[in-house]
Scaffold this active site. Structure first.
Site, mmCIF file in Angstrom:
data_model
loop_
_atom_site.group_PDB
_atom_site.id
_atom_site.type_symbol
_atom_site.label_atom_id
_atom_site.label_comp_id
_atom_site.label_asym_id
_atom_site.label_seq_id
_atom_site.Cartn_x
_atom_site.Cartn_y
_atom_site.Cartn_z
ATOM 1 N N LYS A 15 -2.526 -1.382 7.823
ATOM 2 C CA LYS A 15 -3.924 -0.949 7.843
ATOM 3 C C LYS A 15 -4.706 -1.607 8.962
ATOM 4 C CE LYS A 15 -7.972 -0.754 4.787
ATOM 5 N NZ LYS A 15 -8.475 -1.087 3.421
ATOM 6 N N ARG A 59 0.853 -1.180 0.000
ATOM 7 C CA ARG A 59 0.000 0.000 0.000
ATOM 8 C C ARG A 59 0.895 1.239 0.000
ATOM 9 N NH1 ARG A 59 -2.112 -3.439 4.084
ATOM 10 N NH2 ARG A 59 -4.189 -4.274 3.603
ATOM 11 N N ARG A 100 -1.139 -2.405 -6.896
ATOM 12 C CA ARG A 100 -1.350 -3.509 -5.953
ATOM 13 C C ARG A 100 -2.253 -4.568 -6.580
ATOM 14 N NH1 ARG A 100 -1.200 -4.553 -0.279
ATOM 15 N NH2 ARG A 100 -3.205 -5.095 0.639
ATOM 16 N N HIS A 116 -2.806 2.843 -6.326
ATOM 17 C CA HIS A 116 -3.306 1.635 -5.670
ATOM 18 C C HIS A 116 -3.557 0.513 -6.676
ATOM 19 C CE1 HIS A 116 -4.889 -0.347 -2.100
ATOM 20 N NE2 HIS A 116 -5.878 -0.818 -2.844
ATOM 21 N N TYR A 144 -9.351 -8.285 -5.637
ATOM 22 C CA TYR A 144 -8.238 -7.750 -6.406
ATOM 23 C C TYR A 144 -8.025 -8.531 -7.697
ATOM 24 C CZ TYR A 144 -6.279 -4.490 -2.979
ATOM 25 O OH TYR A 144 -6.071 -3.429 -2.150
ATOM 26 N N HIS A 195 -3.946 -8.755 3.997
ATOM 27 C CA HIS A 195 -5.404 -8.807 4.109
ATOM 28 C C HIS A 195 -5.826 -9.673 5.288
ATOM 29 C CE1 HIS A 195 -5.945 -7.808 -0.446
ATOM 30 N NE2 HIS A 195 -5.897 -6.725 0.305
#
Length: 223
Positions: free
Chosen positions: A81, A56, A160, A157, A200, A191
């Protein structure tokens, strides 16, 4: 009356040529003053790292020199995150580019040389998020990824997303089992839920091609 469900932006699938043009444009950014001569190298390395690591943007911004282990070729990602830390391996070529960047940084000025952060501003502070995005948008327009008046377009982003997609494509090509390996990719990306990783991987022609190829082979084996 219905619960609000935020709509995720459709990711842009960068090609290798897109990334190469972006990195070349970063290196060619003009520098009028001595104090900003490291700026092209800083953005070249930042955008390059994002394209090959799946990090990220905030994780890359927060990297400190102590988080970079060139001997083990590993980055330590702290305070992510979801408040967890993880280890991210680096390719030998990535290590070489970052080492060259740090060598140039030490030679440039005392403020940047003494900064604890990997990617620093001219004053030695952590790179500003707004400046990163403005620089990316300007370079994107310069190389044609965005129109001159576009307010929307490819995002940092999205790199990613491409990293995750390419990883799964490589697994298909290597005749490995993507479903079994998906939790590994999920952990690598930081994640909490595998479902976040699955999102994704949507919308990739290459991925769909490999999935259909495997499905067709299974049907052929049954007939």
């Amino acid at each position: 009356m219905l619960p609000f469900r935020p709509k995720r932006a459709r990711p842009y699938l960068y090609s290798k040529e897109d990334i190469q043009r972006l990195l070349s444009a970063a290196l060619e950014m003009p520098c009028r003053y001595t104090r900003c001569k490291l700026r092209p190298w800083t953005y070249y390395c930042l955008f390059g790292l994002l394209s090959v690591s799946g990090l990220r943007l905030g994780e890359a911004r927060n990297l400190k020199l102590a988080d970079v282990d060139f001997d083990a070729a590993v980055l330590t990602i702290r305070g992510t995150k979801f408040g967890k830390s993880r280890l991210v391996p680096m390719h030998a070529s990535t290590c070489r580019v970052l080492q060259e960047y740090l060598k140039r940084r030490r030679q440039h000025c005392a403020a940047q040389a003494s900064s604890p952060y990997l990617f620093t501003s001219q004053l030695g502070n952590r790179l500003d998020d707004g400046d990163i995005r403005r620089t990316f948008y300007a370079l994107s327009r310069q190389i044609g990824l965005r129109g001159m008046d576009d307010s929307h377009g490819p995002r940092l982003h999205d790199m990613r997303h491409v990293f995750a997609t390419n990883t799964l494509v490589h697994w298909y090509e290597a005749e490995q089992d993507p479903e079994r390996l998906l939790p590994i990719l999920s952990t690598y990306l930081g994640h909490v839920h595998v479902a976040d990783t699955q999102w994704y991987l949507s919308g990739s022609p290459e991925l769909m091609k490999e999935a259909m190829r495997r499905l067709e082979r299974r049907w052929e084996d049954r007939t």
